[in-house]
Design a protein around this motif. Structure first.
Motif, short mmCIF file in Angstrom:
data_model
loop_
_atom_site.label_atom_id
_atom_site.label_comp_id
_atom_site.label_asym_id
_atom_site.label_seq_id
_atom_site.Cartn_x
_atom_site.Cartn_y
_atom_site.Cartn_z
N UNK A 80 30.96 7.80 61.19
CA UNK A 80 31.84 8.85 61.74
C UNK A 80 33.19 8.19 62.02
N UNK A 81 34.06 8.22 61.01
CA UNK A 81 35.33 7.50 61.12
C UNK A 81 36.50 8.42 60.79
N UNK A 82 37.68 7.94 61.08
CA UNK A 82 38.87 8.73 60.79
C UNK A 82 39.14 8.83 59.29
N UNK A 83 38.50 7.99 58.50
CA UNK A 83 38.69 7.99 57.04
C UNK A 83 37.97 9.18 56.40
N UNK A 84 36.91 9.67 57.04
CA UNK A 84 36.12 10.75 56.45
C UNK A 84 34.81 10.20 55.89
N UNK A 85 34.04 11.05 55.25
CA UNK A 85 32.71 10.66 54.77
C UNK A 85 32.82 9.96 53.42
N UNK A 86 33.03 8.66 53.48
CA UNK A 86 33.19 7.85 52.26
C UNK A 86 31.87 7.81 51.48
N UNK B 116 39.07 11.36 48.90
CA UNK B 116 38.99 12.05 50.19
C UNK B 116 40.43 12.32 50.62
N UNK B 122 45.20 11.18 58.76
CA UNK B 122 43.98 10.60 59.32
C UNK B 122 44.25 9.35 60.15
N UNK B 206 39.68 14.16 69.58
CA UNK B 206 39.13 13.58 68.35
C UNK B 206 37.62 13.40 68.39
N UNK B 209 37.00 9.87 67.08
CA UNK B 209 37.87 9.35 66.02
C UNK B 209 39.31 9.76 66.32
N UNK B 213 42.37 12.41 62.29
CA UNK B 213 41.15 12.42 61.48
C UNK B 213 40.32 13.66 61.76
N UNK B 217 39.28 16.80 59.25
CA UNK B 217 37.88 17.23 59.08
C UNK B 217 37.76 18.74 59.29
#
Lengths: 113, 537
Positions: A80-86, B116, B122, B206, B209, B213, B217
């Motif tokens: 669960x990161x700011x990058x998204x679901x890699x 992505x 983000x 957040x 996060x 980000x 989402x």
């Protein structure tokens, strides 16, 4: 001053040393020990490519959200990161040492199986 | 363009005729086989030509068509789909445009070059700068439009486009309500902050996060709920125009090769600025600033300029950008240590280099100018109440910092020249005692300075980092890109940091995400009007 500058230089290299996994056994080896066939992850089409997220989730967690709740105790939570679901294969490598994608920028102590 | 296409088509026709002459007629069976192969090849080439013709075809496509015609996989030729609008980039501006367009009854397509959403959003701590929101009213906060307009113009040194700023101020309240109602965004309790934030920063919750980000989402989820097509790994390489140079689509590179996506109403560039494009930074910003580390996305590479420039878009504010503190190796943000009104900033030679009373933004921005290494330490003592908080932040992110009970010990641990550090700290303390801080070189203008004398002492490193660029194709209040004569380029829009005009010099925290939201919605509604008119005609 030389030392002070070295701090920045060593930091830049830090991620090289922070990722870890079981010495010479990779993720694919562990799958094979559990009787998982190559085609179960890779499919029948050759050449093999890294399995996609859906394939991994069909055995591990069921969904990215559920996977994230399983690793919620890890700081930071790698699912669960700011990058998204890699894609899983961004970090989990089948035939070489796994590496935390986050550490392209950060220097977290998160073990990647 | 058409000439290039004809040249390409001509070559193909010649090849086809030449091949036909090569057919031998040794027997009927062989001849039939040859004819079958030839017909299938002819069909394939026709198919390619049809694609090229519809696409308006440039020289590059002629090559593509040729290479595809020679390829074994005849069915991998570009296909063409038509939408009401094509949006380039899955950041805040792009995703907002897609959602609003869909809700206006349009058929949008969003393309994103990465796997992505990978733009600057983000990386944002995640705030929205606004006035007149329901959230503010419910909290009994009266933030008015005139004050926000005045402050936005002030932080831009009067150089922001007043019409765009006015549009922002008028529409941002509704835009923030929309983010809550339509997208499900939640905010933390509003707090009174220093100028220019004041009571206008809506801090995004957040949930573990970054607020940015979380925003992305939620925006992606809102797109998925509407079944809006989001094509990832699809990189816009060129705008397609018709015979009057109106924008009618986007040529994009996909996993299956080049594809032309046609747009009835317009194309919206929402690909951010050029903060990660070394060539553009060198050309437009120049000097040491082109070499500083990134605070945001490594994939924000100037498609706003490379796509719009061939259409003679008016490019503005190209030398303008935002800079802030960062530690490149771990990407920890040391801003809190730099904006506490206490401590001295020392370079690698142990000398003071900057008036520490400046904002953390200025302290970052000046660093590459006053030190060749773009590196320095903020030296603090335990008078700073938040020292423990900063120690925790640095420790958790494995970021380096140093702590010792003496200034000498601290300098030794950091590896700075001990005598120089002691001299700098003593110089500061003595000047404070003599009320001569402003006479130091450089001066120190803290409003309520305190001595550095309470151990333990701390040293936190920082560097200047690139946040975002502000330059790009100038837009009007309808988010249309204008040309050199200030006339809108038909069918071309830009939103968020892809657009030029709203920001100059500095910005009020939270106005990048809010600006992308405001102008994304404006672009979508304007395209809806265009499509409506076209349907009536």
């Amino acid at each position: 001053m030389k030392n002070a500058l070295t701090v920045f230089a060593l930091l830049a290299m830090n991620f090289v040393f922070t990722s870890s996994s079981m010495a010479d056994e990779h993720l694919a080896d562990r799958h094979r020990k559990l009787q998982v066939k190559c085609a179960s992850c890779h499919g029948e089409t050759k050449p093999f490519t890294a399995p996609k997220m859906d394939k991994c989730l069909s055995c591990h967690g069921g969904s990215y959200e559920k996977l994230a709740s399983k690793t919620a105790h890890t700081h930071p939570n790698p699912h669960f990161t700011h990058i998204g679901d890699k894609e899983c294969s961004s970090c989990h490598k089948g035939h070489k040492e796994s590496q935390l994608f986050c550490n392209d920028c950060h220097a977290f102590d998160v073990k990647v199986p | 363009m058409d000439d290039a296409f004809l040249a390409g088509g001509g070559q193909l026709t010649a090849q086809l005729e030449h091949s036909e002459l090569q057919i031998s007629t040794s027997n009927e069976h062989e001849r039939a086989l040859h004819m079958e192969q030839q017909n299938s090849r002819r069909e394939m080439i026709k198919k390619c030509l049809a694609v090229a013709a519809t696409a308006g075809a440039a020289g590059t496509l002629s090559n593509t068509v040729l290479s595809t015609a020679n390829a074994k996989e005849a069915n991998t030729v570009s296909t063409i789909e038509t939408f009401d609008l094509i949006i380039v980039g899955a950041g805040t501006g792009g995703l907002v445009t897609a959602i609003e367009a869909y809700d206006q009854g349009l058929k949008p397509l969003l393309i994103e070059k990465m796997d992505l959403p990978a733009g600057n959003s983000i990386y944002a701590l995640g705030g929205v700068c606004a006035c007149g929101t329901r959230f503010q009213k419910e909290a009994g906060i009266d933030a008015n439009k005139e004050d926000l307009f005045t402050d936005m113009m002030a932080v831009s040194a009067g150089q922001a486009d007043p019409a765009l700023t006015r549009t922002y101020v008028e529409q941002v309240g509704g835009a923030v309500d929309w983010l809550q109602d339509t997208v499900g965004l939640k905010f933390l309790k509003m707090i009174q902050m220093p100028y220019p934030f004041l009571n206008r920063l809506h801090r995004i919750d957040g949930g573990g996060i970054t607020g940015g980000g979380k925003l992305i989402r939620l925006l992606v989820a809102a797109c998925k709920k509407r079944n809006i097509p989001l094509h990832f790994n699809t990189k816009a390489v060129e705008l397609i125009t018709d015979s009057s140079m109106s924008v009618s689509g986007v040529r994009a590179l996909t996993d299956n090769g080049l594809v032309d996506f046609k747009a009835r109403g317009g194309v919206v560039i929402a690909s951010g600025g050029f903060s990660a494009n070394s060539e553009m930074l060198t050309a437009y910003v120049g000097g040491v600033m082109a070499k500083i580390p990134l605070r945001g996305s490594p994939y924000v590479t100037g498609e706003n300029i490379s796509l719009a420039k061939p259409l003679f878009a008016k490019l503005v504010n190209l030398d303008q950008f935002h800079c802030g503190p960062i530690l490149a190796a771990t990407h920890v943000n040391p801003a809190d240590a730099l904006s506490n009104g206490h401590g001295v900033i020392l370079d690698l030679r142990g000398k003071r280099i900057i008036d520490e009373s400046n904002t953390y933004v200025t302290k970052a921005r000046l660093l590459p100018v006053v030190t060749p290494e773009n590196k320095a330490y903020i030296l603090l003592d335990s008078r700073w109440a938040k020292a423990e908080h900063m120690v925790k932040k640095f420790t958790e992110s494995n970021s380096p910092f140093f702590q010792d009970n003496t200034v000498e010990g601290l300098a030794n641990k950091v590896g700075l020249p001990v005598d120089a550090v002691i001299s700098s700290v003593n110089g500061y303390n003595n000047a404070l005692k003599d009320n001569k801080l402003k006479e130091l070189t450089p001066p120190c203008s803290y409003k309520t300075p305190e001595p550095l004398d309470r151990p333990p002492y701390y040293a936190f490193p920082y560097e200047a980092g690139m946040t975002a660029t502000f330059g790009g194709p100038k837009i009007n209040v309808s988010a249309q890109v204008v040309n050199m004569e200030d006339r809108p380029i038909n069918g071309l829009y830009a939103v968020g940091n892809a657009a030029g005009g709203l920001f100059f010099k500095d910005y009020i925290g939270g106005s990048q995400l809010a600006g992308a939201t405001v102008f994304g919605r404006i672009a979508a509604r304007h395209i809806a009007q265009i499509c409506k008119k076209a349907n009536k005609a």
